[in-house]
Every structure is written in C-alpha cells, then in structure tokens.
Scaffold this motif. Sequence first.
Motif, PDB file in Angstrom:
ATOM      1  N   HIS A 261       1.371  -0.986  -0.181  1.00 48.24           N
ATOM      2  CA  HIS A 261       0.095  -0.039   0.158  1.00 48.24           C
ATOM      3  C   HIS A 261       0.594   1.507   0.004  1.00 48.24           C
ATOM      4  O   HIS A 261      -0.029   2.439  -0.267  1.00 48.24           O
ATOM      5  CB  HIS A 261      -1.381   0.205   1.105  1.00 48.24           C
ATOM      6  CG  HIS A 261      -0.444   0.306   2.714  1.00 48.24           C
ATOM      7  ND1 HIS A 261       0.573  -1.079   3.010  1.00 48.24           N
ATOM      8  CD2 HIS A 261       0.107   1.330   3.162  1.00 48.24           C
ATOM      9  CE1 HIS A 261       0.783  -0.896   4.401  1.00 48.24           C
ATOM     10  NE2 HIS A 261       1.020  -0.144   4.673  1.00 48.24           N
ATOM     11  N   ALA A 262       1.996   0.934   0.555  1.00 48.43           N
ATOM     12  CA  ALA A 262       3.560   2.496   0.029  1.00 48.43           C
ATOM     13  C   ALA A 262       4.400   2.255  -0.761  1.00 48.43           C
ATOM     14  O   ALA A 262       5.142   0.849  -0.406  1.00 48.43           O
ATOM     15  CB  ALA A 262       2.875   2.607   1.565  1.00 48.43           C
ATOM     16  N   GLU A 299       2.168   6.916   0.393  1.00 46.72           N
ATOM     17  CA  GLU A 299       0.122   6.278  -0.032  1.00 46.72           C
ATOM     18  C   GLU A 299       0.777   6.169  -1.888  1.00 46.72           C
ATOM     19  O   GLU A 299       1.229   6.437  -1.853  1.00 46.72           O
ATOM     20  CB  GLU A 299      -0.506   6.837   0.724  1.00 46.72           C
ATOM     21  CG  GLU A 299      -0.677   6.532   2.149  1.00 46.72           C
ATOM     22  CD  GLU A 299      -0.658   5.102   2.552  1.00 46.72           C
ATOM     23  OE1 GLU A 299      -1.350   4.080   2.233  1.00 46.72           O
ATOM     24  OE2 GLU A 299      -0.185   5.164   4.026  1.00 46.72           O
ATOM     25  N   SER A 399       2.974   7.500   6.710  1.00 41.23           N
ATOM     26  CA  SER A 399       3.488   7.569   5.881  1.00 41.23           C
ATOM     27  C   SER A 399       5.084   7.117   6.743  1.00 41.23           C
ATOM     28  O   SER A 399       6.000   6.572   6.030  1.00 41.23           O
ATOM     29  CB  SER A 399       3.760   8.847   4.873  1.00 41.23           C
ATOM     30  OG  SER A 399       2.028   7.791   4.410  1.00 41.23           O
ATOM     31  N   HIS A 402       5.002   3.930   8.556  1.00 43.74           N
ATOM     32  CA  HIS A 402       5.249   3.165   7.666  1.00 43.74           C
ATOM     33  C   HIS A 402       6.877   2.628   7.058  1.00 43.74           C
ATOM     34  O   HIS A 402       7.920   2.362   6.978  1.00 43.74           O
ATOM     35  CB  HIS A 402       4.623   3.037   6.507  1.00 43.74           C
ATOM     36  CG  HIS A 402       3.214   2.448   6.265  1.00 43.74           C
ATOM     37  ND1 HIS A 402       2.543   1.978   7.351  1.00 43.74           N
ATOM     38  CD2 HIS A 402       2.420   3.474   6.278  1.00 43.74           C
ATOM     39  CE1 HIS A 402       2.092   2.033   7.329  1.00 43.74           C
ATOM     40  NE2 HIS A 402       1.466   2.582   6.682  1.00 43.74           N
TER      41      HIS A 402
END
Length: 409
Positions: A261-262, A299, A399, A402
Amino acid sequence: MADDAARVNKLLRQQAAIAGFGSYALRENDLHKVLTEAARVCAAGLDVPFSKVCRYRADENDLLVEAGFGWRPGVVSKVVSRADDSTPQGRAFITGEPSICNDLREDTGFELPAFYAEHGIISTVDVVIHIKDKQPYGVLEIDNNVQQDYDQHDINFLTGFANVLAEAVATSARLELLQTTIGEMKALVTEKDRLLDQKKVLAEELQHRVRNNLQLIYGMLTKQLDDTADEAGQRGLRAIARRVFTLAKVYENLLGTEMTHATDFGAYVKSLCVNLSEIQDGDIDGIDLVCSSESFLLELDMVTALGIIVAELVTNSYDHAFADRTGAIAVTVVRDAQALDRGRLTIWDNGAGFVEQPGSKRHGVGLVRRLVEQIDGDIHLTVDNGARWIVDFPIPAASSQHLDEYQAS
C-alpha cells in the motif's frame, strides 16, 4: 519429659516436612508428581502406612483417588467415593471441616468402598484442600490399619499441608491456563503469518499483472504512434503513453518489497528519471537529466500523482525549454527542514523559461495543477534563467511510521 521431647521432635519434623514439600511443589510442574509426593510426605509425617489425595469431580459428584501412598494396584486413579456423608472424605468435603475417625469398626454410619476392608483400614483423618475463591480441589486423607487416637496437632499438620497443596494445585491450574493461552496465541500467530504470506503472494501477483498489463498498453500505444501521421494525434498518444509508463514504474518499484500500500517515493523518483530520458522523442543527447531524492514512504495514490507530475514537467522541459537541444534538467525531492510532515519536489531547467498562456493547449500543465490540488499540495513557478517548478506536499504521519518499519526490516 520424654513424651514432651518426642512430641516436640515430631512437630519439628512435621514443620520441616511442610517446608520441604512447599519447596518441592514450587519447582515441580507435573501436578501428579506433586500430589504423589504430598501423599508420601503426609504418610511419613504422621507415621502411617497409607495416604491419599482425592479430587472432586463435579459432573459425577464423587471423589476420585488421584494420588496415593502405600496402596495396592487398582486404587489410585481407579477408586471413587461418594461426595456425601457416607464416607469419611465425603463428610469432610461437604462440611468443609476436618473429619477424624479413630475406629471405623465402631462407626456404622459409613458405606465404605471395598478397598478400606482389603487394606484393613481402621483409623482415618481427612482435611479439605481449599482453593481461594474457588470450589475445593478435594480431600487429603491419611489412613492407618492400626487404631489411633489423633489429636489437634495431627489436624494442624494435615491442615497446613493441605493449604500448601492447595496453592500448588492453584499454581498448576494457572500454569496450565497460561500454557493453553500461549498455545492458542502461537496458533493465532501461525495463522496470521500464513495469511500474511498468502496476502503477500497475492499482492505480488497482482502487482506483476498490473505492471505487465500497463507495459503491454504502453507498447500498444507506442506502436500506434508509428502508425499515426497526424502530429496532434501523436502528441496525444505520447502523453497517454507517458502517463501509462509512470503508472507501470509505480508497480515495478513495488515489486520485491513487502509493502502493498506504500512505497519509497525517493527510490521511485530516481528510477523514473532514469527511464524518462529513454521515452523522449527527438535529439536529447545534449540535455542532461539529474535526480536526487531523500526517502519518503508514501501511499500509492500520492506516489502515482507525484510521479505523473514529474513525468509531465520533465517532458515539458525536454519539449519546450531547449531550442538548441542542449541544457540541463534537475529533479530533487527533500523533506522540509522546518516541517518534517512536508515534502518538496523541485523540477528545474536552465532553458528558455516558461510562461503559461491563457487558453494554452498544453494540457499537461493543467493536469499537473489538478494533481497538485488532489494531493493537497501547492505549486509555484519561478522563471529566472530557466524554469523552476516547486511542489510542496504533505507527508502523512502514517507514511513516516511505515518508513520507520520499512527501514527497520
């Protein structure tokens, strides 16, 4: 005096027996071994030939001989007594009080199991094994085939011993529950890992398919360019092909990572810049394209938008900034030093500059502005010895988190 000394020595031995058993019970995790040792130590402490631990079974409402000392085969784990006042241990269990029977031959109110007679049992003492805030575990009993007159000291010894045994039983139950919980957690973790692995495989397969399909579409568009003579048509097809290419690069950059997803926008931009020069038309050998970027895990929606922005503005410089086909283009991505939740994308060239005219047919610039608005960013153009596009965009907190996890892995 001799009797007093013998009594004192007996009490000391019994206290030492309780202490020694307590130490043993703390070390031993096997409850059956603990119960068996309890029966042995109790028999030794009161100098009797038999002892047993009876466990209450609620469904059957009886007392099973769970462990014992001195009994013939066929008693331990086999014999049960009713949990009522028809047996010495049943009476102790239902009343919660110690039960002393110095001579079973004179107490005709009991209905004793056959093993009492088989072993010649005459005297018994029973105490309940109480567990705090729970139903009693059962009964601790000592048995003798010689008539005895037990006193309060004997009751105190058995009661103290039963209290230590109760704690050992409770600890065993907690340990069993903990082990069961750990087993269930391990099973859940295993299942979670299996599902994550499955998700990873499916995500990678999806990424492969999307990338391959986009590359196929890009190939079809470039082939169509060769068959299109109209300049406006070529320009439109080239713009579509360029945007399809940037999407394909997004999925290519995702492959080989565990993130679905990123992705690292910095690495993506560098990869994109390497290929952007390869998809340009005309003589571009005299135009240098350089790229530098910090790492941002963003993302996919934002990565896609920013990627198209880079492709459009770089291509705009290639197409319009250099009349003599020589010059330089630079792409940089940095985190704002004053606000770490903001990023800055700069695209600069040292060409002829850029002035956006009202009613311009340059649809790419209009697309860029719409994409910047879509990601809640800001865009500024400075024309001074070339053109400098500056796009400020947010870096969501998720983000950044992540990115920490991505770098740690």
